[in-house]
Design a protein around this motif. Structure first.
Motif, mmCIF file in Angstrom:
data_model
loop_
_atom_site.group_PDB
_atom_site.id
_atom_site.type_symbol
_atom_site.label_atom_id
_atom_site.label_comp_id
_atom_site.label_asym_id
_atom_site.label_seq_id
_atom_site.Cartn_x
_atom_site.Cartn_y
_atom_site.Cartn_z
ATOM 1 N N LEU A 44 2.674 1.660 3.790
ATOM 2 C CA LEU A 44 1.804 0.548 3.422
ATOM 3 C C LEU A 44 1.887 0.256 1.927
ATOM 4 C CD1 LEU A 44 -0.253 -1.471 4.505
ATOM 5 C CD2 LEU A 44 -2.024 0.203 3.990
ATOM 6 N N ILE A 45 1.863 1.289 1.106
ATOM 7 C CA ILE A 45 1.954 1.097 -0.347
ATOM 8 C C ILE A 45 3.304 0.490 -0.719
ATOM 9 C CG2 ILE A 45 2.072 2.314 -2.564
ATOM 10 C CD1 ILE A 45 -0.064 4.225 -1.425
ATOM 11 N N LEU A 46 4.376 1.027 -0.158
ATOM 12 C CA LEU A 46 5.698 0.481 -0.460
ATOM 13 C C LEU A 46 5.845 -0.940 0.069
ATOM 14 C CD1 LEU A 46 8.007 3.561 0.157
ATOM 15 C CD2 LEU A 46 7.433 2.489 -2.017
ATOM 16 N N GLY A 47 5.269 -1.220 1.226
ATOM 17 C CA GLY A 47 5.302 -2.578 1.759
ATOM 18 C C GLY A 47 4.567 -3.556 0.863
ATOM 19 N N LEU A 48 3.403 -3.154 0.362
ATOM 20 C CA LEU A 48 2.651 -4.017 -0.548
ATOM 21 C C LEU A 48 3.429 -4.295 -1.828
ATOM 22 C CD1 LEU A 48 -0.939 -2.531 -0.166
ATOM 23 C CD2 LEU A 48 -0.133 -4.754 0.635
ATOM 24 N N VAL A 49 3.991 -3.237 -2.397
ATOM 25 C CA VAL A 49 4.765 -3.407 -3.638
ATOM 26 C C VAL A 49 5.973 -4.305 -3.399
ATOM 27 C CG1 VAL A 49 6.199 -2.172 -5.321
ATOM 28 C CG2 VAL A 49 3.970 -1.262 -4.674
ATOM 29 N N PHE A 50 6.688 -4.062 -2.310
ATOM 30 C CA PHE A 50 7.881 -4.853 -2.026
ATOM 31 C C PHE A 50 7.520 -6.297 -1.688
ATOM 32 C CE2 PHE A 50 11.713 -5.904 0.572
ATOM 33 C CZ PHE A 50 12.630 -5.749 -0.454
ATOM 34 N N GLY A 51 6.416 -6.496 -0.966
ATOM 35 C CA GLY A 51 5.970 -7.852 -0.647
ATOM 36 C C GLY A 51 5.583 -8.631 -1.895
ATOM 37 N N ILE A 52 4.872 -7.973 -2.807
ATOM 38 C CA ILE A 52 4.496 -8.635 -4.068
ATOM 39 C C ILE A 52 5.744 -8.940 -4.885
ATOM 40 C CG2 ILE A 52 3.298 -8.290 -6.254
ATOM 41 C CD1 ILE A 52 1.180 -6.710 -4.635
ATOM 42 N N PHE A 53 6.697 -7.998 -4.901
ATOM 43 C CA PHE A 53 7.941 -8.224 -5.638
ATOM 44 C C PHE A 53 8.719 -9.415 -5.070
ATOM 45 C CE2 PHE A 53 12.537 -7.392 -5.919
ATOM 46 C CZ PHE A 53 12.692 -7.506 -7.291
#
Length: 55
Positions: A11-20
């Motif tokens: 979830l954390i990596l998905g959020l970071v990648f989605g924002i990126f």
């Protein structure tokens, strides 16, 4: 690893990648939109894994 820990990391990596991705392709969108895209990516990953394991 604990499945809850794996979910939290994804979830954390998905959020970071989605924002990126949002900032890269649509800079006028807000961070909230990027977070939604990240949650959608994580949901798609779990959905596709469930579909793959079902067959």
């Amino acid at each position: 690893m604990n499945t809850l820990l794996v979910f939290i990391v994804r979830l954390i990596l998905g959020l970071v990648f989605g924002i990126f991705l949002t900032r890269l392709f649509k800079p006028e969108w807000e961070v909230f939109h990027g977070a939604l895209i990240g949650v959608g990516l994580v949901g798609l990953a779990y959905g596709l894994a469930m579909f793959r394991n079902r067959n």
